[in-house]
Write a protein that holds these residues in place. Sequence first.
Motif, short mmCIF file in Angstrom:
data_model
loop_
_atom_site.label_atom_id
_atom_site.label_comp_id
_atom_site.label_asym_id
_atom_site.label_seq_id
_atom_site.Cartn_x
_atom_site.Cartn_y
_atom_site.Cartn_z
N LEU A 1 0.83 -1.21 0.00
CA LEU A 1 0.00 0.00 0.00
C LEU A 1 0.87 1.26 0.00
O LEU A 1 0.55 2.24 -0.68
CB LEU A 1 -0.96 -0.01 1.20
N ILE A 2 1.97 1.23 0.75
CA ILE A 2 2.86 2.40 0.80
C ILE A 2 3.45 2.66 -0.59
O ILE A 2 3.50 3.79 -1.05
CB ILE A 2 3.96 2.20 1.88
N GLN A 3 3.84 1.56 -1.27
CA GLN A 3 4.34 1.70 -2.65
C GLN A 3 3.33 2.40 -3.53
O GLN A 3 3.67 3.12 -4.46
CB GLN A 3 4.51 0.29 -3.25
N LYS A 4 2.05 2.15 -3.26
CA LYS A 4 0.96 2.74 -4.07
C LYS A 4 0.50 4.08 -3.48
O LYS A 4 -0.61 4.53 -3.75
CB LYS A 4 -0.23 1.78 -4.15
N LYS A 5 1.31 4.65 -2.60
CA LYS A 5 1.07 6.00 -2.05
C LYS A 5 -0.10 6.11 -1.08
O LYS A 5 -0.68 7.18 -0.90
CB LYS A 5 0.89 7.04 -3.18
N ILE B 1 -0.58 6.87 16.35
CA ILE B 1 -1.77 7.60 15.88
C ILE B 1 -2.86 7.53 16.94
O ILE B 1 -2.88 6.62 17.76
CB ILE B 1 -2.31 7.04 14.52
N ASN B 2 -3.75 8.52 16.87
CA ASN B 2 -4.96 8.48 17.70
C ASN B 2 -6.03 7.83 16.86
O ASN B 2 -6.49 8.41 15.87
CB ASN B 2 -5.41 9.90 18.04
N ILE B 3 -6.41 6.63 17.26
CA ILE B 3 -7.37 5.87 16.45
C ILE B 3 -8.75 6.55 16.46
O ILE B 3 -9.26 6.95 17.51
CB ILE B 3 -7.46 4.41 16.95
N ILE B 4 -9.33 6.69 15.27
CA ILE B 4 -10.69 7.22 15.14
C ILE B 4 -11.63 6.05 15.48
O ILE B 4 -11.46 4.96 14.93
CB ILE B 4 -10.92 7.71 13.69
N PRO B 5 -12.57 6.24 16.40
CA PRO B 5 -13.37 5.08 16.84
C PRO B 5 -14.45 4.65 15.83
O PRO B 5 -15.63 4.59 16.13
CB PRO B 5 -13.99 5.56 18.16
N LEU B 6 -13.98 4.34 14.61
CA LEU B 6 -14.88 3.84 13.56
C LEU B 6 -14.24 2.63 12.92
O LEU B 6 -13.02 2.61 12.73
CB LEU B 6 -15.11 4.92 12.49
N GLU B 7 -15.04 1.62 12.59
CA GLU B 7 -14.54 0.47 11.84
C GLU B 7 -15.14 0.57 10.45
O GLU B 7 -16.37 0.54 10.30
CB GLU B 7 -14.95 -0.84 12.54
N ILE B 8 -14.27 0.74 9.46
CA ILE B 8 -14.75 0.92 8.09
C ILE B 8 -14.69 -0.45 7.40
O ILE B 8 -13.61 -0.99 7.17
CB ILE B 8 -13.87 1.93 7.30
N VAL B 9 -15.86 -0.98 7.09
CA VAL B 9 -15.93 -2.29 6.43
C VAL B 9 -16.27 -2.07 4.96
O VAL B 9 -17.20 -1.31 4.64
CB VAL B 9 -16.97 -3.20 7.12
N LEU B 10 -15.49 -2.67 4.08
CA LEU B 10 -15.82 -2.64 2.65
C LEU B 10 -16.16 -4.06 2.22
O LEU B 10 -15.43 -4.99 2.53
CB LEU B 10 -14.65 -2.09 1.83
N ARG B 11 -17.28 -4.18 1.51
CA ARG B 11 -17.72 -5.51 1.05
C ARG B 11 -17.78 -5.55 -0.48
O ARG B 11 -18.40 -4.69 -1.09
CB ARG B 11 -19.13 -5.81 1.59
N ILE C 1 -13.31 7.35 3.38
CA ILE C 1 -14.09 6.47 2.48
C ILE C 1 -13.38 6.35 1.13
O ILE C 1 -13.24 5.25 0.57
CB ILE C 1 -15.54 7.00 2.34
N ASP C 2 -12.88 7.47 0.65
CA ASP C 2 -12.17 7.49 -0.61
C ASP C 2 -10.90 6.62 -0.54
O ASP C 2 -10.62 5.84 -1.46
CB ASP C 2 -11.80 8.96 -0.89
N ILE D 1 -7.87 1.54 -1.52
CA ILE D 1 -7.21 0.37 -0.94
C ILE D 1 -7.86 -0.90 -1.49
O ILE D 1 -7.19 -1.88 -1.83
CB ILE D 1 -7.28 0.43 0.61
N ASN D 2 -9.18 -0.87 -1.66
CA ASN D 2 -9.88 -2.04 -2.19
C ASN D 2 -9.41 -2.37 -3.59
O ASN D 2 -9.18 -3.54 -3.92
CB ASN D 2 -11.39 -1.79 -2.18
N ILE D 3 -9.23 -1.35 -4.43
CA ILE D 3 -8.79 -1.60 -5.81
C ILE D 3 -7.42 -2.29 -5.79
O ILE D 3 -7.18 -3.28 -6.48
CB ILE D 3 -8.76 -0.28 -6.62
N ILE D 4 -6.52 -1.79 -4.93
CA ILE D 4 -5.16 -2.36 -4.86
C ILE D 4 -5.21 -3.79 -4.32
O ILE D 4 -4.64 -4.72 -4.89
CB ILE D 4 -4.26 -1.48 -3.94
#
Length: 242
Positions: A62-66, A85-95, A153-154, A159-162
């Motif tokens: 992922l780092i290679q892909k910026k 990091i200060n974790i944002i208290p959200l779990e982002i699920v992509l399906r 979200i973006d 990340i999903n595409i990669i």
Amino acid sequence: MNNKYELIYEGKAKKIFTHDDADKVIIEFKDDATAFNALKKAKFEGKGKLNCLISTRIFELLIQKKIPTHFLELKNDNTMIAQKINIIPLEIVLRNTAYGSLCKQTTIKSGTVLEKPLIDIYLKNDELNDPLITKDRIQLMKIISAKDLEFIIDLTLKINIILKSFFENIKLQLVDFKLEFGFDSKKNILLGDEISPDNCRLWDLNQKNDTIVSLDKDRFRNDLGGLIEAYSEINRRINDFL
Ligand code: TMP
């Protein structure tokens, strides 16, 4: 862990320690596995090491892909150094494919390939059992700004595409995954946590028929057995490919 480092936080699958540099942390991956908000618990010898090695490879990709991530370097087999990091208290699920809670909570049939990726956001709060949350509730609770949420979200879609194409190369179907993000000391948003078979559903594409063969934590969630064998297989395919 060397006792000069202080334990900052212990989660279900990882321990976070201080580092000599105050902007960094040491993350130790544990062998513990939990499911259903820790109602179910077990230990799998070698899981911490496998998840740390798998996550390292994926963060490097992922780092290679910026993609901005917290990962800095692998320290040893089950320990990595990351930006604090200060974790944002959200779990982002992509399906990408319908499975798990999506099929329990809707009438969508298990295994349906979704026309476009679905993003489900959960509030990271064990006491409330990580409920599904809306954008308006996120604003109401002032968790993050609408602009930062759109950024996250973006990033998740990128990340999903990669990852989808990477896993297809090693004959794995990326069904869904969960990400966590946080702010570094300069208020940049970075991808945090881990990316491993604990928080991704990965199905083996080397099957002749439509049988689902899960090579992820569903082996534990659904009492299928062979968790370490499945994680080792993912690690092996990643290393053979990269
Ligand atoms: P779900 O179908 O149970 O909602 O899970 C969706 C994805 O999120 C799946 O890849 C597993 C992952 N996940 C976590 O990483 N942590 C969690 O606490 C939950 C519920 C799911």
